[in-house]
Design a protein around this motif. Structure first.
Motif, mmCIF file in Angstrom:
data_model
loop_
_atom_site.group_PDB
_atom_site.id
_atom_site.type_symbol
_atom_site.label_atom_id
_atom_site.label_comp_id
_atom_site.label_asym_id
_atom_site.label_seq_id
_atom_site.Cartn_x
_atom_site.Cartn_y
_atom_site.Cartn_z
ATOM 1 N N ALA A 17 0.705 -1.337 -0.037
ATOM 2 C CA ALA A 17 -0.097 0.013 -0.182
ATOM 3 C C ALA A 17 0.874 1.171 -0.231
ATOM 4 O O ALA A 17 1.919 1.341 0.635
ATOM 5 C CB ALA A 17 -1.012 0.034 1.242
ATOM 6 N N PRO A 18 0.424 2.270 -0.538
ATOM 7 C CA PRO A 18 1.132 3.663 -0.525
ATOM 8 C C PRO A 18 1.640 3.996 0.759
ATOM 9 O O PRO A 18 2.850 4.443 1.044
ATOM 10 C CB PRO A 18 0.383 4.663 -1.573
ATOM 11 C CG PRO A 18 -0.704 3.841 -2.245
ATOM 12 C CD PRO A 18 -0.904 2.485 -1.254
ATOM 13 N N GLN A 19 0.581 3.810 1.743
ATOM 14 C CA GLN A 19 0.931 4.174 2.934
ATOM 15 C C GLN A 19 2.212 3.545 3.802
ATOM 16 O O GLN A 19 2.914 3.939 4.284
ATOM 17 C CB GLN A 19 -0.299 4.274 3.964
ATOM 18 C CG GLN A 19 -1.450 5.140 3.488
ATOM 19 C CD GLN A 19 -2.271 4.472 2.512
ATOM 20 O OE1 GLN A 19 -1.977 3.605 1.952
ATOM 21 N NE2 GLN A 19 -3.544 5.053 2.193
ATOM 22 N N GLN A 20 2.177 2.277 3.424
ATOM 23 C CA GLN A 20 3.413 1.524 3.895
ATOM 24 C C GLN A 20 4.738 1.760 3.302
ATOM 25 O O GLN A 20 5.641 1.670 4.000
ATOM 26 C CB GLN A 20 2.953 -0.083 3.857
ATOM 27 C CG GLN A 20 1.778 -0.432 4.352
ATOM 28 C CD GLN A 20 1.533 -1.898 4.192
ATOM 29 O OE1 GLN A 20 1.204 -2.476 3.125
ATOM 30 N NE2 GLN A 20 1.325 -2.722 5.340
ATOM 31 N N LEU A 21 4.459 1.975 1.961
ATOM 32 C CA LEU A 21 5.756 2.352 1.213
ATOM 33 C C LEU A 21 6.250 3.628 1.766
ATOM 34 O O LEU A 21 7.502 3.680 2.042
ATOM 35 C CB LEU A 21 5.455 2.569 -0.353
ATOM 36 C CG LEU A 21 6.744 2.678 -1.086
ATOM 37 C CD1 LEU A 21 7.962 1.279 -0.789
ATOM 38 C CD2 LEU A 21 6.522 2.511 -2.445
ATOM 39 N N ALA A 22 5.603 4.665 2.072
ATOM 40 C CA ALA A 22 5.942 5.939 2.558
ATOM 41 C C ALA A 22 6.405 5.822 3.992
ATOM 42 O O ALA A 22 7.545 6.478 4.236
ATOM 43 C CB ALA A 22 4.812 6.951 2.702
ATOM 44 N N TRP A 23 5.995 4.905 4.660
ATOM 45 C CA TRP A 23 6.516 4.764 6.053
ATOM 46 C C TRP A 23 7.809 3.980 6.096
ATOM 47 O O TRP A 23 8.895 4.488 6.734
ATOM 48 C CB TRP A 23 5.620 4.002 6.963
ATOM 49 C CG TRP A 23 6.045 3.450 8.102
ATOM 50 C CD1 TRP A 23 5.944 4.167 9.305
ATOM 51 C CD2 TRP A 23 6.834 2.260 8.509
ATOM 52 N NE1 TRP A 23 6.815 3.418 10.269
ATOM 53 C CE2 TRP A 23 7.226 2.331 9.650
ATOM 54 C CE3 TRP A 23 7.146 1.398 7.637
ATOM 55 C CZ2 TRP A 23 7.961 1.241 10.478
ATOM 56 C CZ3 TRP A 23 7.953 -0.121 8.237
ATOM 57 C CH2 TRP A 23 8.383 0.194 9.574
ATOM 58 N N GLU A 27 11.487 5.607 7.319
ATOM 59 C CA GLU A 27 12.370 4.860 8.172
ATOM 60 C C GLU A 27 13.838 4.493 7.639
ATOM 61 O O GLU A 27 14.561 4.705 8.383
ATOM 62 C CB GLU A 27 11.713 3.513 8.371
ATOM 63 C CG GLU A 27 10.518 3.565 9.493
ATOM 64 C CD GLU A 27 10.711 3.998 10.834
ATOM 65 O OE1 GLU A 27 11.598 3.518 11.329
ATOM 66 O OE2 GLU A 27 9.927 5.196 11.387
ATOM 67 N N LEU A 28 13.574 4.183 6.383
ATOM 68 C CA LEU A 28 15.212 4.268 5.665
ATOM 69 C C LEU A 28 15.953 5.364 5.721
ATOM 70 O O LEU A 28 16.999 5.335 5.948
ATOM 71 C CB LEU A 28 14.890 3.539 4.224
ATOM 72 C CG LEU A 28 14.347 2.044 3.963
ATOM 73 C CD1 LEU A 28 14.013 1.994 2.587
ATOM 74 C CD2 LEU A 28 15.558 1.150 4.599
ATOM 75 N N ALA A 29 15.232 6.676 5.479
ATOM 76 C CA ALA A 29 16.121 7.582 5.489
ATOM 77 C C ALA A 29 16.438 8.017 6.783
ATOM 78 O O ALA A 29 17.747 8.452 6.906
ATOM 79 C CB ALA A 29 15.051 8.799 5.018
ATOM 80 N N GLY A 30 15.705 7.791 7.946
ATOM 81 C CA GLY A 30 16.073 7.857 9.128
ATOM 82 C C GLY A 30 17.306 7.131 9.652
ATOM 83 O O GLY A 30 18.252 7.273 10.238
ATOM 84 N N ARG A 48 12.818 -3.294 -3.446
ATOM 85 C CA ARG A 48 12.130 -4.660 -3.275
ATOM 86 C C ARG A 48 10.525 -4.231 -2.982
ATOM 87 O O ARG A 48 9.673 -5.304 -2.861
ATOM 88 C CB ARG A 48 12.712 -5.420 -2.009
ATOM 89 C CG ARG A 48 14.287 -6.071 -2.113
ATOM 90 C CD ARG A 48 14.518 -6.637 -0.715
ATOM 91 N NE ARG A 48 15.748 -7.342 -1.067
ATOM 92 C CZ ARG A 48 15.902 -8.751 -1.224
ATOM 93 N NH1 ARG A 48 14.815 -9.319 -1.164
ATOM 94 N NH2 ARG A 48 17.020 -9.308 -1.215
ATOM 95 N N TYR A 49 10.131 -3.239 -2.989
ATOM 96 C CA TYR A 49 8.785 -2.708 -2.703
ATOM 97 C C TYR A 49 8.278 -1.607 -3.608
ATOM 98 O O TYR A 49 9.091 -0.970 -4.077
ATOM 99 C CB TYR A 49 8.216 -2.421 -1.562
ATOM 100 C CG TYR A 49 8.946 -3.425 -0.445
ATOM 101 C CD1 TYR A 49 7.997 -4.388 0.221
ATOM 102 C CD2 TYR A 49 10.168 -3.315 0.284
ATOM 103 C CE1 TYR A 49 8.408 -5.108 1.147
ATOM 104 C CE2 TYR A 49 10.733 -4.188 1.389
ATOM 105 C CZ TYR A 49 9.626 -5.320 1.754
ATOM 106 O OH TYR A 49 10.222 -5.951 2.666
ATOM 107 N N ARG A 50 7.216 -1.772 -4.292
ATOM 108 C CA ARG A 50 6.269 -1.003 -5.147
ATOM 109 C C ARG A 50 5.208 -0.339 -4.592
ATOM 110 O O ARG A 50 4.448 -1.431 -3.912
ATOM 111 C CB ARG A 50 6.681 -1.440 -6.593
ATOM 112 C CG ARG A 50 5.754 -2.526 -6.653
ATOM 113 C CD ARG A 50 5.449 -3.190 -8.122
ATOM 114 N NE ARG A 50 4.914 -4.324 -8.319
ATOM 115 C CZ ARG A 50 3.555 -4.353 -8.567
ATOM 116 N NH1 ARG A 50 2.934 -3.495 -8.520
ATOM 117 N NH2 ARG A 50 3.169 -5.649 -8.673
ATOM 118 N N SER A 51 4.746 0.544 -4.945
ATOM 119 C CA SER A 51 3.523 1.079 -4.358
ATOM 120 C C SER A 51 2.322 0.432 -5.453
ATOM 121 O O SER A 51 2.692 0.464 -6.531
ATOM 122 C CB SER A 51 3.403 2.904 -4.642
ATOM 123 O OG SER A 51 2.046 3.212 -4.284
#
Length: 411
Positions: A17-23, A27-30, A48-51
């Motif tokens: 889901a787009p919300q999961q990918l944004a989260w 997190e990766l940026a942090g 490994r993930y796509r919206s």
């Protein structure tokens, strides 16, 4: 020549889901800024993930499943209408060919990695077509098509299809028809209130045991069995609290004994193969079965115009038992990450409390005061529910021994 021995294997991007990918990207940026992982590792994880927007696919999925359901039900309806224009053998052959086409077609689509909704629709057609084949075979052999054993055979076949292919649609059809058979077959021999209570309680034991057996193996099936078990447990205590439902005592029939034996075997299998914390779940269902049976056997009379001490005691014990069960299901839903259990428990408690209040309080408290009493009961139970849920969620987030044990049992 380029050395590619150290290159990671290509992995297809998993749709989320787009919300999961944004989260995940946040997190990766942090993690990258804190030096936990490198930018290259973050990029590899993100790749490994796509919206995937589920709005369009959801509409297509619903339409496919609705279409498959209508076609499957239509086949059964055609069988029920006898198709008088055709001979029995021709009718059976027509339905059997359609069923085989759906069955083989669904597995062929799955082997070619077709769209999951399309595969699910084909498998749903095959599951419903299996029922049409059974009913048509019964008509051809002059067997009454309204007997519950046909539903039992239909359930067994579709459950087998679901387990062999790990597919949800045949499993769902088999689960629904199996629940119908579970009640219909014993009641077919002799219907009485206590039989229904015993079947509900035994069904809760069977479903809870199967849920534990499926944990860590087929989690989606475990979720379904656990939800069915919770619903049967709530209904068992609700039915048991009806005044004088067990006044006639237990009427033993062959199928009632078979149902209890099946529940006992499933319980034994879950306790032997999944000992420890998991055993609390099927054992809790056994407690529900015992308590529901005892409450059902407790007769106090059916005269609602006169409420005596025995009626108050019966209602109080029933309410306490139901509240304990509801709180237990809320805890189980939190631990197992199954919100359906929490909502079922809360809805069941509201309906049950309303039923008991009108049965006990209505002859004494009438008019507006009855709603004041009901509102007070709902506010109190809602407060206790919310407090218990928050404390349990906090304990699990802090990694307390209770939370660690429950979560570790799933691994």
């Amino acid at each position: 020549m380029t050395d590619t021995s150290s290159s990671p294997p290509a992995v297809s991007a998993r749709p989320v889901a787009p919300q999961q990918l944004a989260w995940l990207r946040a997190e990766l940026a942090g993690w990258t800024s804190e030096g936990i992982i490198s930018e290259e590792q973050a990029a590899r994880i993100a790749s490994r993930y796509r919206s995937e927007h589920h709005a369009r696919t959801g509409v297509g999925r619903v339409l496919l499943y609705l279409g498959a359901g209508f076609v499957g039900v239509g086949l059964i309806w055609l069988v029920a209408a006898n198709l008088d224009q055709l001979s029995p053998l021709t009718r059976f052959a027509t339905v059997a060919v359609l069923w085989l086409a759906f069955l083989v077609g669904g597995e062929a689509l799955a082997a070619r990695h077709a769209s999951p909704p399309l595969v699910g629709a084909a498998r749903l057609l095959a599951a419903l077509g299996a029922g049409a084949v059974l009913f048509q075979a019964a008509q051809s052999l002059q067997v009454p098509a309204y007997e519950p054993r046909l539903v039992g055979l239909w359930s067994a076949g579709t459950l087998l299809h679901g387990y062999l292919t790990r597919s949800h649609m045949p499993f769902f059809v088999g689960l629904v028809t199996g629940v119908v058979w579970w009640f219909w077959q014993p009641v077919w021999d002799g219907a009485d209130g206590l039989t229904v209570v015993l079947l509900l309680g035994a069904g809760a034991v069977l479903a809870a045991s199967l849920a534990v057996l499926h944990d860590g193996r087929i989690d989606s099936f475990a979720w379904a069995w656990r939800t069915v078990g919770a619903g049967m447990a709530l209904l068992a205590l609700f039915a048991a609290a009806i005044p004088d439902i067990g006044a006639d005592g237990i009427v033993w029939t062959t199928w009632l004994v078979v149902a209890l034996v099946l529940a006992g075997l499933a319980l034994l299998a879950s306790l032997l193969t999944r000992p420890g914390v998991r055993a609390l779940e099927p054992l809790g269902a056994v407690a529900v079965l015992v308590v529901a049976t005892l409450i059902a056997l407790w007769t106090t009379g059916t005269d609602t115009s006169q409420v005596d001490a025995a009626d108050w005691a019966h209602a109080a014990v029933s309410v306490v038992a139901y509240v304990v069960l509801a709180v237990g299901l809320v805890a189980l839903g939190t631990v197992r990450d199954n919100p359906a259990l929490t909502w079922m428990a809360m809805a069941g408690l509201v309906v049950f409390t309303t039923f008991q209040s009108f049965a006990v309080f209505a002859p004494i408290v009438t008019g507006a005061w009855l709603f004041v009493v009901l509102g007070t009961v709902f506010l109190a139970t809602g407060f206790l529910f919310d407090r218990a849920r928050r404390q349990l969620a906090h304990a699990l987030d802090d990694g307390s021994p209770a939370g660690t044990g429950a979560e570790g049992a799933d691994r």
